[in-house]
Design a protein around this motif. Structure first.
Motif, PDB file in Angstrom:
ATOM      1  N   LEU A   1       0.802  -1.047   0.011  1.00  0.00           N
ATOM      2  CA  LEU A   1       0.081   0.041   0.026  1.00  0.00           C
ATOM      3  C   LEU A   1       0.942   1.495  -0.089  1.00  0.00           C
ATOM      4  O   LEU A   1       1.943   1.218   0.322  1.00  0.00           O
ATOM      5  CB  LEU A   1      -0.766   0.104   1.192  1.00  0.00           C
ATOM      6  CG  LEU A   1      -2.002  -1.226   1.290  1.00  0.00           C
ATOM      7  CD1 LEU A   1      -2.672  -0.996   2.744  1.00  0.00           C
ATOM      8  CD2 LEU A   1      -2.979  -1.184   0.210  1.00  0.00           C
ATOM      9  N   ALA A   2       0.306   2.412  -0.422  1.00  0.00           N
ATOM     10  CA  ALA A   2       1.076   3.806  -0.538  1.00  0.00           C
ATOM     11  C   ALA A   2       1.397   4.018   0.743  1.00  0.00           C
ATOM     12  O   ALA A   2       2.350   5.005   0.981  1.00  0.00           O
ATOM     13  CB  ALA A   2       0.251   4.614  -1.376  1.00  0.00           C
ATOM     14  N   THR A   3       0.677   3.745   1.893  1.00  0.00           N
ATOM     15  CA  THR A   3       0.799   4.352   3.162  1.00  0.00           C
ATOM     16  C   THR A   3       1.685   3.447   3.838  1.00  0.00           C
ATOM     17  O   THR A   3       2.204   3.799   5.213  1.00  0.00           O
ATOM     18  CB  THR A   3      -0.634   4.337   3.841  1.00  0.00           C
ATOM     19  OG1 THR A   3      -1.045   2.956   3.858  1.00  0.00           O
ATOM     20  CG2 THR A   3      -1.465   5.324   3.291  1.00  0.00           C
ATOM     21  N   ASP A   4       2.195   2.247   3.194  1.00  0.00           N
ATOM     22  CA  ASP A   4       2.977   1.383   4.139  1.00  0.00           C
ATOM     23  C   ASP A   4       4.524   2.188   4.189  1.00  0.00           C
ATOM     24  O   ASP A   4       4.805   2.726   3.393  1.00  0.00           O
ATOM     25  CB  ASP A   4       3.119  -0.043   3.626  1.00  0.00           C
ATOM     26  CG  ASP A   4       1.749  -0.897   3.932  1.00  0.00           C
ATOM     27  OD1 ASP A   4       1.128  -0.347   4.566  1.00  0.00           O
ATOM     28  OD2 ASP A   4       1.749  -1.831   3.094  1.00  0.00           O
ATOM     29  N   THR A   5       4.959   1.956   5.385  1.00  0.00           N
ATOM     30  CA  THR A   5       6.450   2.461   5.604  1.00  0.00           C
ATOM     31  C   THR A   5       7.728   1.398   5.718  1.00  0.00           C
ATOM     32  O   THR A   5       8.767   1.668   5.393  1.00  0.00           O
ATOM     33  CB  THR A   5       6.601   3.295   6.891  1.00  0.00           C
ATOM     34  OG1 THR A   5       6.117   2.780   7.904  1.00  0.00           O
ATOM     35  CG2 THR A   5       5.543   4.516   6.599  1.00  0.00           C
ATOM     36  N   VAL A   6       6.925   0.285   5.910  1.00  0.00           N
ATOM     37  CA  VAL A   6       8.095  -1.001   6.344  1.00  0.00           C
ATOM     38  C   VAL A   6       7.814  -2.280   5.499  1.00  0.00           C
ATOM     39  O   VAL A   6       6.462  -2.431   5.395  1.00  0.00           O
ATOM     40  CB  VAL A   6       8.255  -1.191   7.801  1.00  0.00           C
ATOM     41  CG1 VAL A   6       9.194   0.045   8.312  1.00  0.00           C
ATOM     42  CG2 VAL A   6       7.017  -1.521   8.635  1.00  0.00           C
ATOM     43  N   VAL A   7       8.639  -3.027   5.513  1.00  0.00           N
ATOM     44  CA  VAL A   7       8.188  -4.349   4.795  1.00  0.00           C
ATOM     45  C   VAL A   7       8.974  -5.405   5.334  1.00  0.00           C
ATOM     46  O   VAL A   7      10.317  -5.205   6.042  1.00  0.00           O
ATOM     47  CB  VAL A   7       8.416  -4.304   3.390  1.00  0.00           C
ATOM     48  CG1 VAL A   7       9.763  -4.019   3.023  1.00  0.00           C
ATOM     49  CG2 VAL A   7       7.617  -5.597   2.575  1.00  0.00           C
ATOM     50  N   GLU A   8       8.540  -6.719   5.841  1.00  0.00           N
ATOM     51  CA  GLU A   8       9.177  -7.632   6.227  1.00  0.00           C
ATOM     52  C   GLU A   8      10.121  -8.322   5.181  1.00  0.00           C
ATOM     53  O   GLU A   8       9.658  -8.602   4.224  1.00  0.00           O
ATOM     54  CB  GLU A   8       8.289  -8.741   6.544  1.00  0.00           C
ATOM     55  CG  GLU A   8       8.871 -10.171   7.471  1.00  0.00           C
ATOM     56  CD  GLU A   8       7.963 -11.124   8.163  1.00  0.00           C
ATOM     57  OE1 GLU A   8       7.368 -11.269   8.832  1.00  0.00           O
ATOM     58  OE2 GLU A   8       7.457 -11.867   6.853  1.00  0.00           O
TER      59      GLU A   8
END
Length: 216
Positions: A1-8
């Motif tokens: 999503l465009a609002t996500d700031t981190v990813v696993e």
């Protein structure tokens, strides 16, 4: 999503770092048969997502975040008797990873969420002490992993003072998987580089991934 700031970037299922999982540096406890390169972190960065890194265990049991108990028993299901029905759980290939945040002491709940929002994070396959990753410009201004860097030249510095680590090495990686030595690095608009650390503890290999630096 465009609002996500981190990813696993890694869990007990292995790493989801690389677009090309066949590269030697990408084969970290990897179950390659089910790997989806287009779902990798490098693919997301190449597509323009500005994401920091976190880790997880995916244990789905009573000990979230606990790495010492070994991997979960049912994260990967398989057909144990060849009858075409998936019916059994298999041990995974790693115990999972942890999320680290870069924040001032004392650490508070609010500071943790602020670090996640700012991408001031890293993922590691074991608890790490004395880790520092920075980018410093010619004026002496210091930036943290996850920060946006104005165009210019930066000294990428890393130190690791964990007494349990017997050896370690670090390199810079971009979304295409290209690597270069840690040190002086020119940054232009759109550039993305992150630090990947390989370290040895008690004869076993571990990894740390610091969130990327993003060129403005």
């Amino acid at each position: 999503l465009a609002t996500d700031t981190v990813v696993e970037i890694a869990s007990e299922h292995g790493t989801s770092e690389c677009q090309d999982p066949n590269l030697p540096e990408c084969q970290w406890h990897l179950h390659a048969e089910t790997y989806a390169p287009q779902g990798s972190v490098q693919s997301a960065l190449a597509a323009g997502f500005r994401l920091g890194f976190v880790g997880g265990t995916d244990r789905h049991d009573a000990d979230p975040g606990e790495l010492s108990l070994g991997p979960g028993a049912s994260g990967h299901l398989y057909d144990s008797d060849g009858d075409g029905v998936v019916d059994a759980g298999a041990l995974q290939y790693t115990t999972g990873t942890l999320t680290g945040v870069i924040a001032d002491s004392p650490l508070t709940r609010a500071a943790i969420f602020d670090a996640l929002a700012s991408r001031h994070t890293f993922a590691a396959s074991r608890s790490i002490t004395g880790l520092s990753v920075t980018a410093t410009d010619s004026a002496g201004t210091t930036y943290l992993p996850g920060d946006d860097l104005p165009a210019g030249s930066y000294d990428i510095g890393i130190s690791l003072l964990d007494p349990l680590v017997s050896s370690w090495s670090a390199e810079l990686v971009n979304p295409s998987g290209a690597t270069r030595a840690v040190g002086e690095l020119p940054f232009a608009a759109g550039d993305i580089w992150y630090v990947r650390v390989k370290l040895t503890v008690d004869g076993g290999e571990h990894r740390v991934w610091a969130s990327p630096f993003f060129g403005l």
